[in-house]
Design a protein around this motif. Structure first.
Motif, mmCIF file in Angstrom:
data_model
loop_
_atom_site.group_PDB
_atom_site.id
_atom_site.type_symbol
_atom_site.label_atom_id
_atom_site.label_comp_id
_atom_site.label_asym_id
_atom_site.label_seq_id
_atom_site.Cartn_x
_atom_site.Cartn_y
_atom_site.Cartn_z
ATOM 1 N N GLY A 1 -48.467 60.464 69.957
ATOM 2 C CA GLY A 1 -48.809 59.069 70.218
ATOM 3 C C GLY A 1 -48.493 58.679 71.653
ATOM 4 N N GLN A 2 -49.091 57.601 72.084
ATOM 5 C CA GLN A 2 -48.842 57.104 73.440
ATOM 6 C C GLN A 2 -48.166 55.737 73.350
ATOM 7 O OE1 GLN A 2 -52.529 57.087 75.576
ATOM 8 N NE2 GLN A 2 -52.601 59.308 75.789
ATOM 9 N N PHE A 3 -46.969 55.660 73.835
ATOM 10 C CA PHE A 3 -46.248 54.387 73.847
ATOM 11 C C PHE A 3 -45.359 54.344 75.073
ATOM 12 C CE2 PHE A 3 -44.119 57.487 71.144
ATOM 13 C CZ PHE A 3 -42.852 57.557 71.698
ATOM 14 N N TYR A 4 -45.102 53.139 75.520
ATOM 15 C CA TYR A 4 -44.331 52.941 76.743
ATOM 16 C C TYR A 4 -43.228 51.918 76.473
ATOM 17 C CZ TYR A 4 -48.501 55.156 78.622
ATOM 18 O OH TYR A 4 -49.534 56.016 78.850
ATOM 19 N N LYS A 5 -42.325 51.821 77.433
ATOM 20 C CA LYS A 5 -41.192 50.915 77.296
ATOM 21 C C LYS A 5 -41.651 49.471 77.080
ATOM 22 C CE LYS A 5 -37.011 49.318 79.691
ATOM 23 N NZ LYS A 5 -36.184 49.427 80.902
ATOM 24 N N ASP A 6 -42.706 49.066 77.798
ATOM 25 C CA ASP A 6 -43.203 47.692 77.663
ATOM 26 C C ASP A 6 -43.710 47.429 76.254
ATOM 27 O OD1 ASP A 6 -42.555 47.164 80.248
ATOM 28 O OD2 ASP A 6 -44.593 47.350 81.045
ATOM 29 N N ASP A 7 -44.324 48.472 75.638
ATOM 30 C CA ASP A 7 -44.824 48.301 74.272
ATOM 31 C C ASP A 7 -43.667 48.041 73.308
ATOM 32 O OD1 ASP A 7 -47.388 48.817 75.207
ATOM 33 O OD2 ASP A 7 -47.164 50.972 74.907
ATOM 34 N N VAL A 8 -42.585 48.815 73.450
ATOM 35 C CA VAL A 8 -41.408 48.630 72.590
ATOM 36 C C VAL A 8 -40.779 47.270 72.853
ATOM 37 C CG1 VAL A 8 -39.140 49.549 71.977
ATOM 38 C CG2 VAL A 8 -41.016 51.113 72.518
ATOM 39 N N SER A 9 -40.733 46.879 74.143
ATOM 40 C CA SER A 9 -40.146 45.587 74.505
ATOM 41 C C SER A 9 -40.906 44.443 73.840
ATOM 42 C CB SER A 9 -40.159 45.423 76.032
ATOM 43 O OG SER A 9 -39.599 44.179 76.399
ATOM 44 N N LYS A 10 -42.244 44.544 73.805
ATOM 45 C CA LYS A 10 -43.051 43.495 73.161
ATOM 46 C C LYS A 10 -42.768 43.435 71.662
ATOM 47 C CE LYS A 10 -46.857 43.650 76.506
ATOM 48 N NZ LYS A 10 -48.257 44.035 76.741
ATOM 49 N N LEU A 11 -42.559 44.617 71.050
ATOM 50 C CA LEU A 11 -42.280 44.645 69.612
ATOM 51 C C LEU A 11 -40.957 43.959 69.282
ATOM 52 C CD1 LEU A 11 -43.350 48.303 68.736
ATOM 53 C CD2 LEU A 11 -44.546 46.201 68.119
#
Length: 565
Positions: free
Chosen positions: A243-253
């Protein structure tokens, strides 16, 4: 030596000074005043109450004439003069004033300013400073809540990641199982074919014997053929696509911390004209807070209770707990799991069967009823369209009591597990944000928290049967006090609070039933009902009109009392 009171200034008179002669600058008692005003030499003098006296002009020497005191004010030059100075050239034709009069005006002006500073500016600034300190505590509390919410979001995300990971591992296991099943089937095909070839091989060997000479020329021998090798497909192996995920994606979650787009209000400063009568600066209030404050100012604890009415609750055998809903509608329950809602006329609206016993239901800010299911370790929600859904799972803990905060909508739940007990706070969406189990000395706070409520100051008030106490902690979970009743034995049951911060609790000990009321700091105020009245009490609540509804132990009867005046 300082005097313990101000004495009269007349020689040999030691009486209390009450008056003052402005021309003579003399303190006078009442008798000396009368004599002073009757004397031909002083009968025209201005005698006033001592607090209204004019200050005596200090002896100040003239700069130009050191042997003379200043006693005149040049209005145009605004400088004090002696009598000789007024004939000087630079003050010719200038307007002059009595320096003592002007001095008195200046002193009066100073006194006025001192009074305003002391009564208004100083007190107001101190109140603002106090308000800021309260804001500091509120900020700390808010930030603690935010940090707890962030941790709750992170825990929720971790649980979700663990669940998704488990699902994907299970999916990989099923793929492996399917592939291996196919390969095992292919392997069995070739095992069967090998067995067939070995059998055929033996048969052909047998035909080489002289005894089977004639068989070689038979029809059966001509029909013998070697079956072709079975065909099987080679399996395509699965591949994993990361999968492709980044720190900003986790931060938004995990949400964000920001300020609402609201212009901050200026701190409220009381009007100057109210300074003399209103020295306390009002805190920040919403309209609803102001309305409550108005009600609080008109209410006080009555010296006795007055019975207003009595009614029977349909569908229950006794009344162990009462929850106040929207528009004054009430929910009632007994110790057998019967949960009933009635309308304003006392008619049954709905009835459900639960596994609850004591303070196991409450109404949320949205008007939904939520109740604990101790057997299944969940909290259920009944929406206003009568739909029942599972709301919160409590894991290994058995939920006993529950209360929905009228302050912020948080949900407080008293729970037990084995020999442990705690109070857990959830937000209105059902996310766990706080656990309260021990005090600052690591001692257990609770044993069996079977009723729970919240006070107007945010304190959590828990009725603990096994501890034989009402245990009160603040919003942060710090132990404030425990109330253990007025008699030798105290078994607390139903508990509620009112607009004045009173804590009202039923003492359900057989033969010593009482209704105790204490203030928000744990100080005993009175027994609203005593054992002599012979009422076995269990559930209670205070309605929107500040009337107290009391449910009884053996019968489905509720008595309504007026206890505030």
């Amino acid at each position: 030596m300082a005097q313990h009171y101000l004495v009269c200034g007349t020689e040999d008179c030691k009486r209390n000074c009450q008056f003052y002669c402005n021309p003579c600058h003399q303190r006078l008692c009442e008798r000396c005043r009368d004599e002073h005003q009757e004397s031909p030499d002083t009968k025209d003098h201005e005698v006033v109450p001592y607090k209204q006296r004019k200050p005596q002009l200090p002896e100040e020497k003239c700069n130009l004439h050191p042997k003379r005191n200043v006693e005149i004010l040049c209005k145009e030059c605004n400088v004090p003069l002696c009598a000789k100075c007024i004939f000087m050239k630079e003050h010719t034709c200038h307007q002059l004033d009595d320096l003592e009069e002007k001095y008195a005006e200046k002193i009066a002006f100073c006194r006025s300013k001192i009074s305003k500073i002391q009564e208004y500016y100083l007190s107001t600034s101190q109140d603002l400073k106090k308000e800021i300190k309260e804001d500091v505590m509120e900020i700390k509390k808010t930030m603690d809540d935010i940090r707890n919410s962030i941790r709750a979001e992170a825990d929720s995300l971790k649980k979700l990641v663990d669940k998704v990971t488990s699902d994907k591992l299970e999916e990989a296991n099923k793929i492996e199982e399917t592939l291996l099943k196919t390969l095992n089937s292919q392997e069995k095909t070739y095992e069967d074919y090998t067995e067939y070839l070995e059998k055929l091989l033996k048969e052909f060997h047998s035909y080489k014997s002289f005894t089977n000479f004639r068989v070689l020329f038979s029809e059966d021998f001509d029909k013998l053929k070697i079956q072709s090798i079975p065909e099987t497909t080679q399996l395509v192996l699965p591949v994993f696509t990361a999968g492709q995920f980044y720190k900003d994606d986790v931060s938004k979650l995990l949400g964000s911390v920001n300020f609402p787009n609201t212009k901050p209000d200026n701190r409220r400063i009381k009007p100057m004209e109210n300074a003399s009568t209103q020295l306390k600066l009002p805190g920040k209030q919403t309209r609803r807070d102001a309305e409550k404050s108005d009600v609080k100012q008109t209410l006080s604890l009555s010296s006795s209770v007055t019975k207003v009415r009595e009614y029977t609750v349909p569908g229950v055998d006794r009344v162990y707990h009462i929850s106040l809903g929207k528009s004054g509608r009430l929910w009632f329950s007994d110790c057998y799991g019967n949960l009933v809602q009635t309308d304003l006329q006392g008619n049954q609206v709905q009835k459900i069967k639960t596994s609850g016993e004591n303070g196991y239901h409450t109404v949320t800010q949205d008007g939904d009823l939520i109740y604990t299911d101790r057997k299944n370790k969940v909290i259920n929600r009944i929406t206003q369209d009568n739909t029942i859904t599972e709301f919160i799972k409590t894991g290994d803990w058995e939920p006993l009591s529950i209360h929905s905060s009228r302050i912020n909508g948080d949900i407080l739940v008293g729970m037990i597990k084995d020999k442990e007990a705690k109070v857990t706070r959830y937000n209105k969406t059902g996310k766990e944000i706080q656990n309260i189990q021990r005090d600052n000395k690591e001692q257990e706070l609770y044993k069996y928290p079977h009723y729970i409520t919240e006070n107007i100051n945010g304190d959590i008030c828990t009725s603990d049967f096994n501890k034989q106490a009402v245990v009160v902690v603040n919003r942060s979970g710090e132990h404030r006090f425990s109330y253990t009743g007025q008699g030798s034995v105290f078994y607390p049951y139903g508990i509620c609070t009112d607009l004045l911060g009173h804590i009202i609790v039923c003492n359900g000990y057989s033969g010593n039933n009482s209704l105790d009321i204490i203030d928000q700091d744990g100080q005993f105020l009175s027994l609203l009902l005593t054992p002599q009245q012979g009422i076995r009490l269990r559930g209670l609540c205070v309605d929107d009109e500040s009337h107290l509804h009391l449910g009884q132990f053996y019968i489905p009867t509720v008595t309504v009392y007026k206890y505030l005046q």
